[in-house]
Design a protein around this motif. Sequence first.
Motif, mmCIF file in Angstrom:
data_model
loop_
_atom_site.group_PDB
_atom_site.id
_atom_site.type_symbol
_atom_site.label_atom_id
_atom_site.label_comp_id
_atom_site.label_asym_id
_atom_site.label_seq_id
_atom_site.Cartn_x
_atom_site.Cartn_y
_atom_site.Cartn_z
ATOM 1 N N GLN A 195 -45.651 2.410 34.171
ATOM 2 C CA GLN A 195 -45.926 3.662 33.523
ATOM 3 C C GLN A 195 -45.388 3.859 32.414
ATOM 4 N N ALA A 196 -43.960 3.300 32.451
ATOM 5 C CA ALA A 196 -42.885 3.687 31.162
ATOM 6 C C ALA A 196 -43.002 2.887 30.029
ATOM 7 N N GLY A 197 -43.602 1.650 30.307
ATOM 8 C CA GLY A 197 -43.728 0.536 29.063
ATOM 9 C C GLY A 197 -42.403 -0.365 29.168
ATOM 10 N N VAL A 198 -42.802 -1.347 28.150
ATOM 11 C CA VAL A 198 -41.591 -2.124 27.816
ATOM 12 C C VAL A 198 -40.489 -1.438 27.195
ATOM 13 N N GLY A 199 -39.195 -1.640 27.483
ATOM 14 C CA GLY A 199 -37.993 -1.051 26.733
ATOM 15 C C GLY A 199 -37.445 -1.933 25.650
ATOM 16 N N GLY A 200 -36.064 -1.618 25.332
ATOM 17 C CA GLY A 200 -35.510 -2.255 24.450
ATOM 18 C C GLY A 200 -34.167 -2.641 24.704
ATOM 19 N N ASP A 201 -33.791 -2.920 25.980
ATOM 20 C CA ASP A 201 -32.533 -3.449 26.654
ATOM 21 C C ASP A 201 -32.433 -5.037 26.101
ATOM 22 N N TRP A 202 -31.393 -5.384 25.752
ATOM 23 C CA TRP A 202 -31.072 -6.881 25.416
ATOM 24 C C TRP A 202 -29.690 -7.234 25.920
ATOM 25 N N PHE A 203 -29.413 -8.244 26.168
ATOM 26 C CA PHE A 203 -28.094 -8.953 26.298
ATOM 27 C C PHE A 203 -27.876 -10.292 25.479
ATOM 28 N N ASP A 204 -26.774 -10.906 25.274
ATOM 29 C CA ASP A 204 -26.507 -12.132 24.605
ATOM 30 C C ASP A 204 -25.033 -12.545 24.815
ATOM 31 N N VAL A 205 -24.952 -13.964 24.686
ATOM 32 C CA VAL A 205 -23.571 -14.565 24.732
ATOM 33 C C VAL A 205 -23.558 -15.371 23.521
ATOM 34 N N ILE A 206 -22.411 -15.161 22.958
ATOM 35 C CA ILE A 206 -22.335 -15.809 21.804
ATOM 36 C C ILE A 206 -21.057 -16.459 21.556
ATOM 37 N N PRO A 207 -21.082 -17.851 21.241
ATOM 38 C CA PRO A 207 -19.850 -18.489 21.348
ATOM 39 C C PRO A 207 -19.055 -18.253 19.885
ATOM 40 N N LEU A 208 -17.710 -18.033 19.867
ATOM 41 C CA LEU A 208 -16.724 -17.772 18.929
ATOM 42 C C LEU A 208 -16.163 -18.850 18.620
ATOM 43 N N SER A 209 -15.255 -18.752 17.494
ATOM 44 C CA SER A 209 -14.136 -19.872 17.082
ATOM 45 C C SER A 209 -13.279 -19.856 17.874
ATOM 46 N N ALA A 229 -18.206 -14.122 22.946
ATOM 47 C CA ALA A 229 -18.627 -12.766 22.692
ATOM 48 C C ALA A 229 -19.870 -12.469 23.908
ATOM 49 N N LEU A 230 -19.786 -11.346 24.582
ATOM 50 C CA LEU A 230 -20.750 -10.815 25.527
ATOM 51 C C LEU A 230 -21.274 -9.622 25.038
ATOM 52 N N VAL A 231 -22.469 -9.262 24.922
ATOM 53 C CA VAL A 231 -23.124 -8.161 24.388
ATOM 54 C C VAL A 231 -24.095 -7.570 25.316
ATOM 55 N N VAL A 232 -24.197 -6.617 25.334
ATOM 56 C CA VAL A 232 -25.213 -5.820 26.192
ATOM 57 C C VAL A 232 -25.807 -4.616 25.431
ATOM 58 N N GLY A 233 -26.984 -4.341 24.996
ATOM 59 C CA GLY A 233 -27.414 -3.172 24.384
ATOM 60 C C GLY A 233 -28.839 -2.440 24.958
ATOM 61 N N GLY A 255 -32.296 5.096 17.968
ATOM 62 C CA GLY A 255 -31.169 5.264 18.603
ATOM 63 C C GLY A 255 -30.859 4.036 19.493
ATOM 64 N N ALA A 256 -29.594 3.788 19.707
ATOM 65 C CA ALA A 256 -29.162 2.640 20.617
ATOM 66 C C ALA A 256 -27.748 2.881 20.881
ATOM 67 N N THR A 257 -27.328 2.019 22.023
ATOM 68 C CA THR A 257 -26.284 1.769 22.656
ATOM 69 C C THR A 257 -25.886 0.552 22.755
ATOM 70 N N CYS A 258 -24.533 0.289 22.872
ATOM 71 C CA CYS A 258 -24.183 -0.975 22.695
ATOM 72 C C CYS A 258 -22.742 -1.337 23.196
ATOM 73 N N LEU A 259 -22.481 -2.471 23.919
ATOM 74 C CA LEU A 259 -21.097 -2.848 24.563
ATOM 75 C C LEU A 259 -20.972 -4.213 23.811
ATOM 76 N N ALA A 262 -18.809 -7.471 34.584
ATOM 77 C CA ALA A 262 -20.393 -7.104 34.671
ATOM 78 C C ALA A 262 -20.455 -5.969 33.522
ATOM 79 N N LEU A 263 -21.436 -6.421 32.630
ATOM 80 C CA LEU A 263 -22.182 -5.638 31.442
ATOM 81 C C LEU A 263 -23.478 -5.339 31.958
ATOM 82 N N TYR A 264 -24.073 -4.195 31.717
ATOM 83 C CA TYR A 264 -25.437 -3.901 32.313
ATOM 84 C C TYR A 264 -25.804 -2.515 31.302
ATOM 85 N N THR A 265 -27.028 -2.342 31.633
ATOM 86 C CA THR A 265 -27.597 -0.870 30.752
ATOM 87 C C THR A 265 -27.708 0.181 31.708
#
Length: 813
Positions: free
Chosen positions: A477-491, A496-500, A559-563, A625-628
């Motif tokens: 009913q709601a349709g596909v949303g725009g949640d995402w996550f990522d793991v980014i190696p840094l120097s 970096a851990l990301v959830v948006g 509009g978006a949120t992010c951690l 634990a990171l989550y939407t």
Amino acid sequence: MNVMTGSEAAGDDRAALRPEDPVDESATARATVDPHGIVTGWSEGAQRLLGYPSAEVIGRLAAPLLAGEPPFEALRSLHTLPRWNGAATLLHSDGHHLTVNLLAHRREPHSEDDGGREWLLVSPLAQPSSPLQDDALLRWAFTQSPATSALYDTGLRLRLANADMERVIGLPEAAMQGLRVSEIVVDSEGDRTEQCMRRALETGEQQHLQQVLRLAGHASESIWSTSLTPVKDAGGTVRGVLLSAHNVTEEHLARQRLALLNEASIRIGSTLDLARTAQELADVAIPHLADFVTVDLLPAIEGGDDPASSPPSPVMLRRVAYQSVLEGCPEVVVERGTVAAYPDESTAARCLSTGRPLIENVTAPAMDHVATQAPDRAERMRRYGFHSVLAVPMRARGITLGVATFSRHRRPEPFERDDLLLGEEITARAAVCIDNARRYDRERRTSLTLQSSLLPQRLPPQAAVDVASRYLPTSAQAGVGGDWFDVIPLSGARVALVVGDVVGHGIQASAAMGRLRTAVRTLADVDLPPDELLTHLDDLVIHLSAEAETTADTVGDIGATCLYAVYDPVSRRCTLARAGHPVPAVATPDGAVEFPDIPAGPPLGLGGLPFEATEIELPEGSLLALYTDGLVEDRGRDIDEGLDALREVLARPAASLETTCDTVIQTLLPDRPADDVALLIARTRALDAAHVATWDVPADPAAVAETRKNTRRQLAAWGLDEAAFVTELVVSELVTNAIRYGSAPIQLRLIRDRNLICEVSDASSTAPHLRRARTFDEGGRGLLLVAQLTQGWGTRQTNDGKTIWAEQTLPTA
């Protein structure tokens, strides 16, 4: 049977009977005859009428006893007749003859022990030539009769019936005179009518009732609206009851059709699920329109594609839904989900080929033809008595989707023109809803494919944390949303851990999510601190919203949120910043679970307000634990309840991070979520002194040689002698640049991770730039050489200055 003598009725007293006079029931003769003509009951009235005592009659054939003229010879086979009435002559035991009016009814047995069919024979009292002496009452009665009418006296006996009543009942007035309604209409409706007639006599008020009657000579039931009006004389005394009836079958059916259309508009299309919509069509049509309904769609429809303009031969259809008046739809030939072939001569194929609905009555030749094509189907049609079929093509927006087939086997009447129009209407509504569901499914699959391609397909290997993740798309009913996550190696072995979460659903939300994820990765490569990264990301969202406002095809504001969190396994410190996003959960090895106090910050796209970063130290083995918000927020649950449930799950020991993810999802989301959910759980690691070596470097060019020696000794201790030459060269170049162009204090750090990392830090914020040295330049080739010999290099700003790093691949054993 009731037999009332004509001779007794002919007396003067009877002729002068007033409506309010009671009827002498002793003048009624009753006899019961079984289906073989044998007398099984004989009343006192019958004995007085014909002179035979009951002992001499019971057990004998009725015809010889009654003798006289026909129709009594027909009594030998009366059980084959539904009804008979007429004049007859009876033989008295003393030899004289009696002329009476005779009415015979067959009564069906109520049970197996009822003794078989019986005949009720009624000979009404012959009525005087003028049953009502009061001409005024006669005039009042028929003046007040608007339609099918009959006049009853206060004893509830019929006195007069108009011509329309004779037509409806199928009896002449003379045959009905003296009978009660329950003797004319031999079912429960007759008794119900009599009760209302008594109420009209007692109260003097008109009574109304609606009845379902199956009248003689009619195959189907009809609906009647009956009025029972007390008939009063000039003095106001009730002298009888006028029965007026109107056949409202057509009006009733019209109201039923309107009610069915209204129900179809409410029930069909309650969701965007294709199969459920088809089942709602089948459910609505039972039992008011059909006894059995099937919905078959072209196979291409379920894939979201547009079918061919003309279906191939034979037509292939997938059974999507069916329903029956019989519980459980017994012995269905084609089960749900099954694709079956329909030959060109079949009802469904011809309906699809012409594009028009059609009605077919099941005839014997047609059944024989079906038997040659589909024996199982023909056998079931014969067993259940299918006799009429209505097939309606399902079309929407110029596309043929399939066919809905309505069949009757319990209802005796075949489909008519009005049924066809009704079937067309509800099928057309269902077709539009099914096409909407089909188009939505296609868009949803496109969005899911796009979103899946934009999410990490495989989390990159790194030494800072062990990670596990889950992504759950929303309900249909709601349709596909725009949640995402990522793991980014840094120097520096950091990660970096990301959830948006992008506001909204559909392809546009997925596309916006992909752009934000790419932007985060780009900004992470610059090694920006979390708060600065969110500031740049906020600017990007503002630009995207402004761009969307100028495009007619897009919604507008984004509009978006992010951690965003950065964890350093050397210092075991984690720096976090959030933009309107839920706080993460931190579970330490001792079982404690906390939600750290991190400034919320505004959601991305508002602008004008700064973001703040918070730094916390995590023991090795802690869970982050990171989550939407879809994980902990729900319409039927407060967010605090969701956070408490998450806290409880993370406090439990688990065999692996994958198990922890599954437990979190099963506990907090037992059903399919109304909003999409992204979950990222990381277990922290720590790099101890065995993996890290650090030296303070004096701001003196002579110290470069000492740093090379320290580097050589450390590599030998790690067993990396093969990397010594390149590493010494990199260390020499980076330390020399720091001494020459930077500021004290200067520090050298080697990190042995999956790769070998060399870092040189100083207090200056000036970052070097790679450039190509000219032919006669004495310097400018150092960083170019570092870039050529290492896997990568870069600069990151720190609170105290900057760090220049270079990373090289370790030699394989």
